[in-house]
Enzyme design. Structure first.
Site, mmCIF file in Angstrom:
data_model
loop_
_atom_site.group_PDB
_atom_site.id
_atom_site.type_symbol
_atom_site.label_atom_id
_atom_site.label_comp_id
_atom_site.label_asym_id
_atom_site.label_seq_id
_atom_site.Cartn_x
_atom_site.Cartn_y
_atom_site.Cartn_z
ATOM 1 N N ARG A 1 10.967 -19.761 33.904
ATOM 2 C CA ARG A 1 11.669 -20.239 32.710
ATOM 3 C C ARG A 1 13.164 -20.373 32.930
ATOM 4 O O ARG A 1 13.924 -20.596 31.991
ATOM 5 C CB ARG A 1 11.422 -19.275 31.538
ATOM 6 C CG ARG A 1 9.954 -19.074 31.216
ATOM 7 C CD ARG A 1 9.322 -20.310 30.626
ATOM 8 N NE ARG A 1 7.906 -20.110 30.336
ATOM 9 C CZ ARG A 1 7.090 -21.068 29.907
ATOM 10 N NH1 ARG A 1 7.566 -22.293 29.719
ATOM 11 N NH2 ARG A 1 5.826 -20.817 29.666
ATOM 12 N N HIS B 1 4.245 -22.516 42.804
ATOM 13 C CA HIS B 1 4.515 -23.334 41.612
ATOM 14 C C HIS B 1 6.013 -23.384 41.354
ATOM 15 O O HIS B 1 6.688 -22.359 41.353
ATOM 16 C CB HIS B 1 3.803 -22.720 40.402
ATOM 17 C CG HIS B 1 3.534 -23.679 39.276
ATOM 18 N ND1 HIS B 1 4.532 -24.413 38.672
ATOM 19 C CD2 HIS B 1 2.383 -24.028 38.655
ATOM 20 C CE1 HIS B 1 3.997 -25.167 37.712
ATOM 21 N NE2 HIS B 1 2.692 -24.953 37.689
ATOM 22 N N TYR C 1 9.081 -24.213 35.452
ATOM 23 C CA TYR C 1 8.768 -25.125 34.347
ATOM 24 C C TYR C 1 10.003 -25.897 33.888
ATOM 25 O O TYR C 1 9.890 -27.000 33.343
ATOM 26 C CB TYR C 1 8.213 -24.342 33.152
ATOM 27 C CG TYR C 1 6.876 -23.698 33.391
ATOM 28 C CD1 TYR C 1 5.809 -24.401 33.955
ATOM 29 C CD2 TYR C 1 6.658 -22.364 33.032
ATOM 30 C CE1 TYR C 1 4.576 -23.806 34.159
ATOM 31 C CE2 TYR C 1 5.426 -21.764 33.235
ATOM 32 C CZ TYR C 1 4.390 -22.487 33.798
ATOM 33 O OH TYR C 1 3.170 -21.897 33.998
ATOM 34 N N GLU D 1 1.212 -32.145 39.655
ATOM 35 C CA GLU D 1 0.161 -31.619 38.785
ATOM 36 C C GLU D 1 -0.253 -32.642 37.729
ATOM 37 O O GLU D 1 0.600 -33.313 37.137
ATOM 38 C CB GLU D 1 0.635 -30.336 38.104
ATOM 39 C CG GLU D 1 -0.433 -29.665 37.266
ATOM 40 C CD GLU D 1 -0.052 -28.269 36.820
ATOM 41 O OE1 GLU D 1 -0.653 -27.785 35.845
ATOM 42 O OE2 GLU D 1 0.851 -27.662 37.441
ATOM 43 N N ASP E 1 -5.489 -30.031 37.159
ATOM 44 C CA ASP E 1 -5.614 -28.949 36.182
ATOM 45 C C ASP E 1 -6.715 -29.315 35.192
ATOM 46 O O ASP E 1 -6.643 -30.339 34.520
ATOM 47 C CB ASP E 1 -4.278 -28.754 35.453
ATOM 48 C CG ASP E 1 -4.292 -27.572 34.502
ATOM 49 O OD1 ASP E 1 -5.087 -27.596 33.538
ATOM 50 O OD2 ASP E 1 -3.507 -26.633 34.707
ATOM 51 N N HIS F 1 -5.644 -29.643 31.505
ATOM 52 C CA HIS F 1 -4.769 -30.801 31.326
ATOM 53 C C HIS F 1 -5.544 -32.112 31.358
ATOM 54 O O HIS F 1 -5.328 -32.983 30.498
ATOM 55 C CB HIS F 1 -3.694 -30.828 32.416
ATOM 56 C CG HIS F 1 -2.720 -29.704 32.339
ATOM 57 N ND1 HIS F 1 -1.733 -29.506 33.280
ATOM 58 C CD2 HIS F 1 -2.582 -28.700 31.444
ATOM 59 C CE1 HIS F 1 -1.018 -28.438 32.954
ATOM 60 N NE2 HIS F 1 -1.524 -27.929 31.858
ATOM 61 N N HIS G 1 -6.234 -26.205 39.342
ATOM 62 C CA HIS G 1 -5.979 -25.121 38.409
ATOM 63 C C HIS G 1 -7.185 -25.060 37.485
ATOM 64 O O HIS G 1 -7.525 -26.065 36.849
ATOM 65 C CB HIS G 1 -4.728 -25.387 37.568
ATOM 66 C CG HIS G 1 -3.447 -25.217 38.320
ATOM 67 N ND1 HIS G 1 -2.238 -25.676 37.836
ATOM 68 C CD2 HIS G 1 -3.172 -24.624 39.506
ATOM 69 C CE1 HIS G 1 -1.289 -25.386 38.704
ATOM 70 N NE2 HIS G 1 -1.832 -24.746 39.716
ATOM 71 N N HIS H 1 -4.127 -23.320 27.336
ATOM 72 C CA HIS H 1 -5.156 -22.789 28.207
ATOM 73 C C HIS H 1 -5.972 -21.702 27.514
ATOM 74 O O HIS H 1 -5.454 -20.955 26.681
ATOM 75 C CB HIS H 1 -4.527 -22.201 29.464
ATOM 76 C CG HIS H 1 -3.790 -23.201 30.297
ATOM 77 N ND1 HIS H 1 -3.257 -22.896 31.533
ATOM 78 C CD2 HIS H 1 -3.506 -24.515 30.099
ATOM 79 C CE1 HIS H 1 -2.666 -23.955 32.045
ATOM 80 N NE2 HIS H 1 -2.797 -24.952 31.180
#
Length: 275
Positions: free
Chosen positions: A37, A67, A70, A142, A175, A178, A210, A225
């Site tokens: 974050r 990863h 974000y 992704e 994902d 997603h 994912h 999720h």
């Protein structure tokens, strides 16, 4: 046997993550290269990374799926923020060289009203610049749910980025939450979705997954999720995924709302679904 894991905290170092993964029955895992974050990154430790590499090799781990943060939006309208995101991407790939041969996954970004074409161009420029160093890492875009101005909600957008970058060391992480939220019906037509992916992008570009159930119905374009079997995808979807010949050898990372005991249980569940 498939490669199943989850996101682990990188605070204790790379070797500690390998030990934690082994303790919950995982043989791959994901981790954030820096504060997810924010932008602060942990101090590098070459000896710890070398120990982790040795452990990964000796214990037969699959490829890891790191990863990006974000907050790293490579196609924001703010030029300064866009440049900062590009710098983070470049530094992350440099840091990944300590764990060579693995994957680095990130959310393509949101064009915030500039239009998908402009957003795709910005992402491609940043990727081409970061990849010029030829670090030993494969970058993964992704698949996204398509909420708001997200890039990556359609396979065609990912294909446009891949074509613009023109580098074989860029692939895709699919994902499950997603793509289902984004309008690809992997519940009722997994083969059809994979066929569409193959036609547009090419299955060789699909490098990792994912695994997430979804709190929302099909084509909701949200992104919430859920634990496996407790959402709109259902257990049988994951049984089909872990046994699919085009997918079963890929690292599969859980991003479900769990702590370690929950991830351990879900990894055991995935192994019980294998045939």
């Amino acid at each position: 046997m498939g490669y199943f894991g989850c996101h682990l905290s990188a605070s204790g170092g790379s070797a500690a993550m390998v030990k934690t993964a082994m303790s919950i029955g995982a043989n791959t895992f994901a981790f954030f290269t820096r504060n997810p974050r924010g932008s602060k990154a942990k101090k590098e430790d070459a000896a710890d990374a070398a120990k982790a590499v040795s452990m990964l090799e000796s214990d037969g781990f699959g490829k890891l799926v790191a990863h990006g943060a974000y907050t790293m939006n490579l196609c924001t309208a703010d030029q300064e923020a866009r440049g900062f995101a590009a710098d983070i991407l470049e530094d992350d790939l440099r840091r990944m060289a300590a764990l060579p041969g693995n994957f680095y996954n990130f959310h393509p970004g949101s064009h915030v009203g500039q239009g998908a074409e402009a957003g795709i161009d910005y992402i491609a420029v940043a990727l081409k610049n970061a990849l010029r160093h030829d670090y030993p890492v494969t970058v993964l875009l992704e698949t996204m749910a398509g909420k708001g101005s997200e890039i990556g909600g359609r396979f065609e957008e990912l294909k446009a980025i891949l074509d613009a970058v023109g580098n074989p060391n860029v692939g895709v992480c699919l994902d499950t939450c997603h793509v289902y939220d984004g309008g690809y019906d992997i519940v009722n037509d997994l083969d059809g979705v994979l066929g569409e992916f193959d036609r547009i992008i090419g299955l060789p570009r699909l490098k990792a997954l994912h695994l997430n159930d979804s709190k929302n119905p099909f084509a909701s374009h949200k992104d919430r999720h859920e634990c496996l079997g407790k959402g709109s995808l259902g257990i049988e979807t994951f049984r089909a995924i872990v046994n699919h010949p085009a997918l079963r050898d890929k690292p599969m990372i859980l991003e479900t709302p769990n702590e370690l005991p929950g991830y351990q249980a879900e990894i055991a569940l995935l192994r019980s679904l294998e045939s």
